[in-house]
Design an enzyme around this catalytic site. Structure first.
Site, PDB file in Angstrom:
ATOM      1  CG  ASN A   9      -1.795   1.211   1.311  1.00 58.79           C
ATOM      2  OD1 ASN A   9      -1.853   1.992   0.356  1.00 58.79           O
ATOM      3  ND2 ASN A   9      -2.479   1.385   2.426  1.00 58.79           N
ATOM      4  CD1 TRP A  10       3.891   1.170  -2.631  1.00 59.15           C
ATOM      5  CD2 TRP A  10       3.912   2.221  -4.606  1.00 59.15           C
ATOM      6  NE1 TRP A  10       4.784   0.516  -3.440  1.00 59.15           N
ATOM      7  CE2 TRP A  10       4.813   1.146  -4.659  1.00 59.15           C
ATOM      8  CE3 TRP A  10       3.757   3.026  -5.737  1.00 59.15           C
ATOM      9  CZ2 TRP A  10       5.551   0.854  -5.806  1.00 59.15           C
ATOM     10  CZ3 TRP A  10       4.488   2.737  -6.871  1.00 59.15           C
ATOM     11  CH2 TRP A  10       5.377   1.663  -6.912  1.00 59.15           C
ATOM     12  CE  LYS A  11      -0.472   3.474   4.578  1.00 61.47           C
ATOM     13  NZ  LYS A  11      -0.401   3.645   6.016  1.00 61.47           N
ATOM     14  CG  HIS A  95      -6.075   2.060   4.684  1.00 61.17           C
ATOM     15  ND1 HIS A  95      -5.657   3.112   5.474  1.00 61.17           N
ATOM     16  CD2 HIS A  95      -5.077   1.139   4.705  1.00 61.17           C
ATOM     17  CE1 HIS A  95      -4.448   2.827   5.940  1.00 61.17           C
ATOM     18  NE2 HIS A  95      -4.072   1.643   5.486  1.00 61.17           N
ATOM     19  CD  GLU A  97      -3.304   5.858   6.253  1.00 61.22           C
ATOM     20  OE1 GLU A  97      -3.243   5.849   5.005  1.00 61.22           O
ATOM     21  OE2 GLU A  97      -2.397   5.392   6.975  1.00 61.22           O
ATOM     22  CD  GLU A 165      -3.797  -2.386   7.310  1.00 60.23           C
ATOM     23  OE1 GLU A 165      -2.648  -2.634   6.930  1.00 60.23           O
ATOM     24  OE2 GLU A 165      -4.402  -1.348   7.020  1.00 60.23           O
ATOM     25  N   GLY A 171       1.791   2.785  10.956  1.00 59.73           N
ATOM     26  CA  GLY A 171       2.474   4.037  10.620  1.00 59.73           C
ATOM     27  C   GLY A 171       3.503   4.505  11.633  1.00 59.73           C
ATOM     28  N   GLY A 234       2.800  -1.111   4.412  1.00 63.81           N
ATOM     29  CA  GLY A 234       2.766   0.319   4.102  1.00 63.81           C
ATOM     30  C   GLY A 234       4.164   0.847   3.834  1.00 63.81           C
TER      31      GLY A 234
HETATM   32  P1  PGA Z   1       2.517   0.686   7.795  1.00 63.50           P
HETATM   33  O1  PGA Z   1       1.083   0.878   7.092  1.00 63.50           O
HETATM   34  O2  PGA Z   1       3.094  -0.604   7.283  1.00 63.50           O
HETATM   35  O3  PGA Z   1       3.314   1.877   7.348  1.00 63.50           O
HETATM   36  O4  PGA Z   1       2.291   0.663   9.283  1.00 63.50           O
HETATM   37  C1  PGA Z   1       0.212  -0.184   6.910  1.00 63.50           C
HETATM   38  C2  PGA Z   1      -1.105   0.271   6.350  1.00 63.50           C
HETATM   39  O5  PGA Z   1      -1.579   1.357   6.709  1.00 63.50           O
HETATM   40  O6  PGA Z   1      -1.713  -0.432   5.513  1.00 63.50           O
END
Ligand code: PGA
Length: 254
Positions: A9-11, A95, A97, A165, A171, A234
């Site tokens: 997941n590159w966001k 997700h 976020e 998650e 994060g 992430g």
């Molecule tokens: P992270 O993010 O690996 O940077 O903790 C995971 C995610 O939000 O899917």
């Protein structure tokens, strides 16, 4: 031989198509001999079309979200069909976020149904915001699972991925890392909720992922002890060396 799934997941990264292209090309090159891991990359949607030519046979593309309507007056949105036409095979939905920004479980539910309708594979994120000693997080999670997965056709569950998650482990702001024991406990809990809603067979047909601060040092622990079929990565999916390592570790376990 078992097959595991590693989802990147590159966001909202990286900032240029050139960087995105280089990263995909690097991953594709590094995983040429990988046989027992399916690698899926979810870049920002603006890169989906141009990356189609770079992914090769080993990497599948995912979108990070979509709308549940098939067309119409929805400024800034993308339909599942548009994503399919752009070469996408998977869509991350719900997700944390997005949920934090206001997305409801009812909306995620509509999106799952819309994505399944066009033959895309939903990767549905589930997770509690915090842990408390009174175990309130279990009822929070139960409600989230019930609302997110209500009215899904039984036969579709074998296509769905659920990514557990926990928000507190995601994060740079993470309180701490989750443990593989916490992962398997929650996978069992989510399966029990779904078995009560549907059937045990349905609950057992779902593939689970763990996500939240996955890195090369803990990847194998979640895969061996976390009760999951793969990982949602992430930050470390943007680092060619670390992401390659996670894939190699996964491949070696299968
Ligand atoms: P992270 O993010 O690996 O940077 O903790 C995971 C995610 O939000 O899917």
């Amino acid at each position: 031989m078992k097959n595991s799934y590693i989802i990147a997941n590159w966001k909202m990264n990286p900032n240029t198509l050139r960087e995105a292209g280089n990263l995909v090309a690097g991953i594709a090159k590094n995983i040429r001999i990988i046989k027992n891991a399916t690698v899926v990359i979810a870049p920002p949607s603006i890169y989906l079309y141009p990356l189609q030519n770079k992914v090769g046979k080993k990497i599948k593309l995912a979108a990070q979200d979509c709308h549940f309507e098939s067309d119409g007056a929805h400024t800034g949105e993308l339909s599942p069909r548009m994503l399919k036409n752009a070469g996408v095979a998977y869509v991350i939905l719900g997700h944390s976020e997005q949920r934090t920004a206001g997305e409801t479980s009812a909306e995620v539910n509509e999106k799952i149904k819309a994505v399944l309708k066009v033959g895309l594979i939903p990767i549905v994120c589930i997770g509690e915001t915090k842990r408390d000693t009174e175990h309130q997080y279990l009822s929070f999670l139960e409600t989230q699972v019930k609302e997110t997965f209500s009215g899904i056709p039984l036969a579709s569950f074998s296509k769905i991925f659920i990514a557990y998650e926990p928000l507190w482990a995601i994060g740079v702001e993470a309180n701490r890392e989750a443990t593989p024991e916490e992962s398997i406990e929650m996978v069992i809990f989510i399966k029990r909720v779904l078995a009560d809603m549907y059937t045990t067979k349905v609950a057992e047909s779902i593939r689970f992922l763990y996500g939240g601060s996955v890195h090369p040092e803990n990847a194998h622990l979640f895969l061996i002890h976390g009760g999951v079929h793969g990982l949602l990565v992430g930050r470390d999916s943007l680092n060619l060396k670390k992401f390659t390592k996670i894939i190699e570790i996964t491949n070696g376990l299968n």
